[in-house]
Design a protein around this motif. Sequence first.
Motif, short mmCIF file in Angstrom:
data_model
loop_
_atom_site.label_atom_id
_atom_site.label_comp_id
_atom_site.label_asym_id
_atom_site.label_seq_id
_atom_site.Cartn_x
_atom_site.Cartn_y
_atom_site.Cartn_z
N UNK A 33 0.85 -1.19 0.00
CA UNK A 33 0.00 0.00 0.00
C UNK A 33 0.88 1.24 0.00
N UNK A 34 0.46 2.25 -0.76
CA UNK A 34 1.17 3.53 -0.84
C UNK A 34 0.17 4.64 -0.51
N UNK A 52 -7.40 2.20 -3.43
CA UNK A 52 -7.97 1.67 -2.19
C UNK A 52 -8.90 2.69 -1.54
N UNK A 53 -8.42 3.94 -1.47
CA UNK A 53 -9.20 5.01 -0.81
C UNK A 53 -8.66 6.35 -1.28
N UNK A 151 -10.65 3.44 10.59
CA UNK A 151 -11.49 3.11 9.44
C UNK A 151 -11.66 1.60 9.38
N UNK A 152 -12.67 1.15 8.64
CA UNK A 152 -12.89 -0.28 8.47
C UNK A 152 -13.14 -0.58 7.00
N UNK A 153 -12.51 -1.66 6.53
CA UNK A 153 -12.78 -2.14 5.18
C UNK A 153 -14.00 -3.05 5.27
N UNK A 158 -15.59 -1.61 0.40
CA UNK A 158 -15.53 -0.14 0.52
C UNK A 158 -15.03 0.25 1.92
N UNK A 159 -13.97 1.07 2.00
CA UNK A 159 -13.54 1.56 3.31
C UNK A 159 -14.51 2.61 3.85
#
Length: 482
Positions: A33-34, A52-53, A151-153, A158-159
């Motif tokens: 992840x970046x 991702x978000x 936060x939650x995935x 969807x986060x």
Amino acid sequence: MTKVSLQPIVSNLNLPTVLKTTILPGDSTETLFVATQSGEIYYIRNGFIGNFLDIRPRILKLGASGGKYDERGLIGMAFHPKFQYNGLFYLHYSVTGTQGPGALSKPEAARQEPAVLPEFFKPNPCDPGTLNLKWIDREILYDHIDTVEEWILQPNGQPQKRRTLLNLRRPFFNHNGVNSLNFSPETGKLVLTTGDGGMGYDPFNLSQNDMEIAGKIIEIDVDKNTFINDSPVVTRFNELPAQIQETLAVMAKGVRNIPGISFQKFYNQYIKYVGIVGQDLAESIYSFVDYQALPVTQLIQASLMNSQADQEGLINFGWRGWEGAFPTSIINSCSANPALDEKVIAYYNDAIKTSVLRAQPLTSYFHQDPRPDKFGGTALTGVQAYMGHGIPDLTGSVVFTDIARNEGSQPPVRGVLAYTRVRANHKLSDFSVIETDYNFGSQSAFYVSLGTNLDQTKLYLGVYGSMNVNDSNQGTVFEILS
């Protein structure tokens, strides 16, 4: 001389502030992840890059403080150790719409648009007024608000934001920390590393004040599932609701600015590595094994009784009295001989008070260094333990990055990779430069972040082509290979 190759993984990103891997729910292998300063979070696997978000709408407008360099934005991201099962992750960022005038502005400046940043602060030992400044009118005189969120995935992929852990009012635009959220494999707690608030020389001495959140390393017990509606915006621990105070403990103080914390397992214990960004003289890396985190409730209780909590076992890096192994100095040009500088101890009393209490650096490197096999540094941007065998020279070492060589050379700019090791006799360690084979051509290459995978057998380097936050898509993430 250790040499490595840089293999590009992904290019044309905005400034990559955090590089981490985790295992996604329903998966068995790690994904990289970046997170970028501007608020995008990407995942990369098998050569594919996905979104991702994107929290750019939540992030304060960068570069609005009168400069093109900025230390705000999305600066921390961490995945819960059980992310694969619970989908929980954590973000630390500067909140949109919270731009203020800064803590050294006059109140009338709060009504100016755009806000004007004062010049960088410099104490004057001959003027006690500059040595004992207080941060007053904090509700008006601040630069911005940082938030730490859980936060939650969700099962649909969807986060979603779950709760706010902390809202922090910050005095200036800089020294907010970077890669500021990491989980401790030792305690299972989320570790927040936060700088002193910025502006140079810690004008309000926040880093040594036990009540101030600035300039600390803080453990957060996220398993205490505390939900607070409208979590208050604070600068001091005693302004927090009691149920939030109970989730926090202070691991270390005396922090100037910090690119995160790294944990390295040796036998049955963990060595903690912390890099502290220097003022004018030296960048320093510290290591420690034993520490005693102080519950924030104890600190507050001691404050109410006008006493000091027992700080045996609390790590103190010595700032603002000390910069690494040296009393914090102001460097003046020597009028009699322009080629010479004179160094004056800036905070003599602070240096004396913390002289015995402070931790000693594992190693320091300097902004000017005449030795042929060393380099002049600018600012430490990453510190990571490396336990892999792919680069044998580095196995068991701690690798670090500096944003740019400071050698008075002409552009293009180049960052630096280097490493050091803990010595068995605990004496100060030397460091060695790591040569890279990558040809950046005429493009500048600021080394802005350093990351690793879960078992610390891989290293990732974030590089940016500019220090102007408004210059977009100049970021590349590399894997460091032998």
